[in-house]
Design a protein around this motif. Structure first.
Motif, PDB file in Angstrom:
ATOM      1  N   THR A  72      -1.227 -19.275   9.372  1.00 36.36           N
ATOM      2  CA  THR A  72      -2.034 -18.181   9.946  1.00 36.36           C
ATOM      3  C   THR A  72      -3.523 -18.510   9.948  1.00 36.36           C
ATOM      4  O   THR A  72      -4.229 -18.164  10.901  1.00 36.36           O
ATOM      5  CB  THR A  72      -1.780 -16.877   9.172  1.00 36.36           C
ATOM      6  OG1 THR A  72      -2.014 -17.113   7.771  1.00 36.36           O
ATOM      7  CG2 THR A  72      -0.351 -16.388   9.371  1.00 36.36           C
ATOM      8  N   ASP A  73      -4.014 -19.175   8.901  1.00 31.33           N
ATOM      9  CA  ASP A  73      -5.454 -19.457   8.805  1.00 31.33           C
ATOM     10  C   ASP A  73      -5.912 -20.414   9.899  1.00 31.33           C
ATOM     11  O   ASP A  73      -6.922 -20.170  10.570  1.00 31.33           O
ATOM     12  CB  ASP A  73      -5.797 -20.040   7.426  1.00 31.33           C
ATOM     13  CG  ASP A  73      -5.674 -19.002   6.317  1.00 31.33           C
ATOM     14  OD1 ASP A  73      -5.686 -17.806   6.653  1.00 31.33           O
ATOM     15  OD2 ASP A  73      -5.557 -19.393   5.140  1.00 31.33           O
ATOM     16  N   ARG A  76      -5.736 -18.804  13.314  1.00 31.14           N
ATOM     17  CA  ARG A  76      -6.853 -17.863  13.455  1.00 31.14           C
ATOM     18  C   ARG A  76      -8.141 -18.609  13.810  1.00 31.14           C
ATOM     19  O   ARG A  76      -8.925 -18.169  14.657  1.00 31.14           O
ATOM     20  CB  ARG A  76      -7.026 -17.064  12.167  1.00 31.14           C
ATOM     21  CG  ARG A  76      -7.967 -15.866  12.314  1.00 31.14           C
ATOM     22  CD  ARG A  76      -8.120 -15.099  11.006  1.00 31.14           C
ATOM     23  NE  ARG A  76      -6.835 -14.574  10.545  1.00 31.14           N
ATOM     24  CZ  ARG A  76      -6.235 -14.952   9.404  1.00 31.14           C
ATOM     25  NH1 ARG A  76      -6.801 -15.836   8.623  1.00 31.14           N
ATOM     26  NH2 ARG A  76      -5.083 -14.424   9.062  1.00 31.14           N
ATOM     27  N   THR A  77      -8.350 -19.761  13.178  1.00 30.10           N
ATOM     28  CA  THR A  77      -9.545 -20.582  13.447  1.00 30.10           C
ATOM     29  C   THR A  77      -9.558 -21.072  14.893  1.00 30.10           C
ATOM     30  O   THR A  77     -10.588 -21.022  15.582  1.00 30.10           O
ATOM     31  CB  THR A  77      -9.590 -21.790  12.486  1.00 30.10           C
ATOM     32  OG1 THR A  77      -9.637 -21.317  11.142  1.00 30.10           O
ATOM     33  CG2 THR A  77     -10.795 -22.674  12.765  1.00 30.10           C
ATOM     34  N   LYS A 113       0.440 -17.415  22.254  1.00 30.76           N
ATOM     35  CA  LYS A 113      -0.554 -16.343  22.128  1.00 30.76           C
ATOM     36  C   LYS A 113      -1.380 -16.212  23.410  1.00 30.76           C
ATOM     37  O   LYS A 113      -1.669 -15.099  23.868  1.00 30.76           O
ATOM     38  CB  LYS A 113      -1.459 -16.603  20.919  1.00 30.76           C
ATOM     39  CG  LYS A 113      -0.789 -16.305  19.572  1.00 30.76           C
ATOM     40  CD  LYS A 113      -1.732 -16.518  18.426  1.00 30.76           C
ATOM     41  CE  LYS A 113      -1.067 -16.175  17.108  1.00 30.76           C
ATOM     42  NZ  LYS A 113      -0.717 -14.732  16.981  1.00 30.76           N
TER      43      LYS A 113
END
Length: 592
Positions: A72-73, A76-77, A113
């Motif tokens: 997830t990190d 997200r970046t 996404k």
């Protein structure tokens, strides 16, 4: 049972002066399109249909997806970069990392996404030894077709470019990308809908995964350089590229500059993500496996917290290693031991995949045809189904299945015999083709000669309509071209007739062309080799005529380009012996 009342259906009930013609349905990049204009464009461009993020990953690897709740990190970046303003951030982000750290899974997640947000222009997932997906030949045309499907406003500009320049579809990669992708997108971006999307939501995105898997290194460099030049000239065009690859010199040297955001995935490999993955997998296996459940009833929870912590530490951030280790531990085909027996062994394995590969391969090592089957998988230019491997090697289908069924931790075996057998990760091919790593499992380059001989036999049998026959048509000469001279010389001394048949098959392709005999005789009898231009001058013919004859003979004659000064040379001295002594149809006379 009573019949249902007839259903009343009205179609276009209020329509007037309607004309319905033939329409074609096409699936491009996961979307269905029935416009005849788009159908024409698809027929013109001939895109690769299994290269995008929407492909069937079971049959078109890599079969990688982020495990729920992980990565997830870093995602997200990447999303923050992709959504940021063009004024403050780069057009290109390069995510790099070692084998198996999850680059392809992250690329898939980002593509999905952006597809949800209607801002994905296209995606291309390279994979080595899969034909066109490991080359740049149809890269631009595939992206162009995806662009036309995702952004219909770009389609007229693509079609206009093709019609304006008939030779465009056969021109170099840079020209195709400019005229089929960059310029059409730039023109479409000025239209109202795209401009509104960009201003309200952010730039559009193209995802390129596994760039290091592409075999055309010079084209890869040309793609990177031209892409960066385009963005330098057009700093406000609302398009970004997200690229993933291993650190390879030909990529690193061109992407390491201030126009590219560099992200090392090693810095985002979380112990927590690996722990989540292993914990969830083991919990699911407990529900499925009665042997594990019986063990837990008698001995308590398994694996213990100490074992799980040791295993996560041992994996050290590699998702491909984690996945392969788990498959090895719970392998249902291994009847010699239980998962509880195999878990301690994995903790003693050397970190990395080599030990796991050796351990898994050893399970089938003593079976008939093991070496031939494994070497074939390692050296094929594109994957074959089980039935195709059996036909190529002239063995029974069950013999192939018997070898592969024990290797499911590292090789993906489809549910039917007509779908291709693929490696779970390309690192297995690297392992098998590097003798210092694989030892007794090494697939030697000399095995290309065996495959070339098998291809020739299938040719002589005039088989058609099978996966193996199709493979032979496309790749026979490539196997012969990669044969090492020394084993080829040994093969020639023991099986001269088989090698002569290979030569005759290749020479037949140019036999009916003008000046074929003169060009061949000249190559055999020259005291020192000449370039193409020199051969043409010596024979008093056009350079194009020499080039045309040699174009089909690359497997046996080293032929540089027309503009190069390098000489044309015969690859193998025993080809000269064949032409001087043994050949009837292609013999060259000493009187020449």
């Amino acid at each position: 049972m009573a019949e249902s009342p007839p259903v009343h259906v009205e179609i276009l009930s209020n329509a007037r002066n309607i004309q319905i013609g033939e329409q074609n349905n096409y699936i491009v990049n996961g979307n269905q399109y029935i416009s005849n204009d788009q159908a024409t464009l698809i027929q013109l461009l001939l895109p690769i249909l299994d290269a995008s993020h929407t492909r069937d990953r079971e049959t078109s690897p890599p079969n990688s997806a982020c495990f729920p709740g992980t990565r997830t990190d870093v995602i997200r970046t990447i999303m923050a970069w992709a959504n940021s303003t063009l004024l403050w951030n780069t057009h290109v982000l390069w995510l790099y990392g070692y084998v198996g750290c999850g680059k392809s899974a992250i690329a898939l997640a980002v593509a999905l996404k952006f597809e949800e947000r209607n801002r994905l222009v296209g995606s291309f997932f390279f994979f080595r030894n899969t034909g066109d997906r490991s080359r740049m030949t149809r890269f631009a045309k595939t992206l162009a077709c995806q662009l036309a499907a995702a952004i219909p406003e770009a389609a007229p500009f693509i079609e206009k470019a093709v019609k304006a320049e008939p030779g465009l579809l056969k021109s170099n990669l840079v020209a195709q990308l400019r005229h089929l992708v960059y310029e059409p997108f730039k023109a479409a971006a000025k239209r109202g809908r795209l401009l509104k999307t960009f201003l309200l939501k952010g730039p559009f995105l193209i995802v390129i995964d596994g760039l290091d898997e592409c075999e055309d290194r010079q084209d890869v460099q040309a793609f990177i350089d031209d892409m960066l030049q385009f963005f330098k000239r057009n700093p406000l065009v609302p398009l970004r590229f997200f690229i993933t690859s291993r650190v390879e010199q030909h990529i690193q040297g061109h992407l390491e500059n201030d126009q590219v955001c560099l992200t090392n995935l090693v810095n985002h490999c979380s112990r927590k993500d690996i722990n989540t993955f292993m914990l969830t997998c083991f919990e699911a296996e407990k529900l499925r496996n009665p042997v594990i459940r019986a063990y837990i009833q008698e001995h308590g929870d398994w694996p213990t917290k100490e074992d799980k912590d040791q295993l996560v530490d041992h994996i050290s951030g590699s998702f491909i290693f984690a996945s392969a280790l788990f498959k090895y531990i719970v392998d249902p085909t291994n009847k010699q031991s239980t998962p509880m027996d195999r878990l301690p062994h994995t903790l003693n394995m050397s970190p990395g995949l080599d030990t796991l590969y050796k351990q898994t391969l050893s399970r089938s090592q003593d079976l008939p045809y093991f070496s031939n089957i494994i070497s074939t998988l390692a050296l094929l230019f594109e994957p074959l189904p089980i039935i195709g491997i059996a036909e190529l090697l002239r063995i029974e289908t069950f013999e192939v299945v018997r070898v592969l069924v024990n290797l499911q931790a590292i090789i993906h075996i489809p549910g039917t015999d007509d779908l291709p057998v693929t490696m779970c990760h390309t690192s297995l091919r690297d392992f098998l083709t590097t003798e210092s790593r694989s030892g007794c499992f090494f697939a030697p380059p000399s095995f290309h000669l065996y495959l070339a001989d098998r291809c020739c036999n299938l040719k002589e049998e005039q088989r058609s309509g099978t996966a193996a026959a199709s493979y032979v048509t496309s790749h026979f000469e490539e196997h012969l071209k990669l044969c090492d001279p020394l084993p080829l010389r040994r093969f020639a001394s023991h099986f001269p007739q088989a090698l002569d048949a290979l030569y005759a098959h290749i020479l037949a392709k140019s036999r009916d062309l003008p000046h074929f005999s003169d060009i061949l005789s000249t190559l055999v009898f020259l005291r020192e080799p000449l370039p193409i231009v020199g051969l043409a001058e010596l024979l008093g013919i056009e350079v194009s005529e020499v080039s045309q004859v040699l174009a089909n003979l690359h497997a046996i004659i080293d032929c540089p380009g027309i503009d190069e000064d390098r000489p044309v040379t015969i690859r193998y001295t025993f080809l000269c012996d064949f032409l001087r002594i043994r050949s009837r149809d292609y013999s060259v006379s000493p009187s020449y």
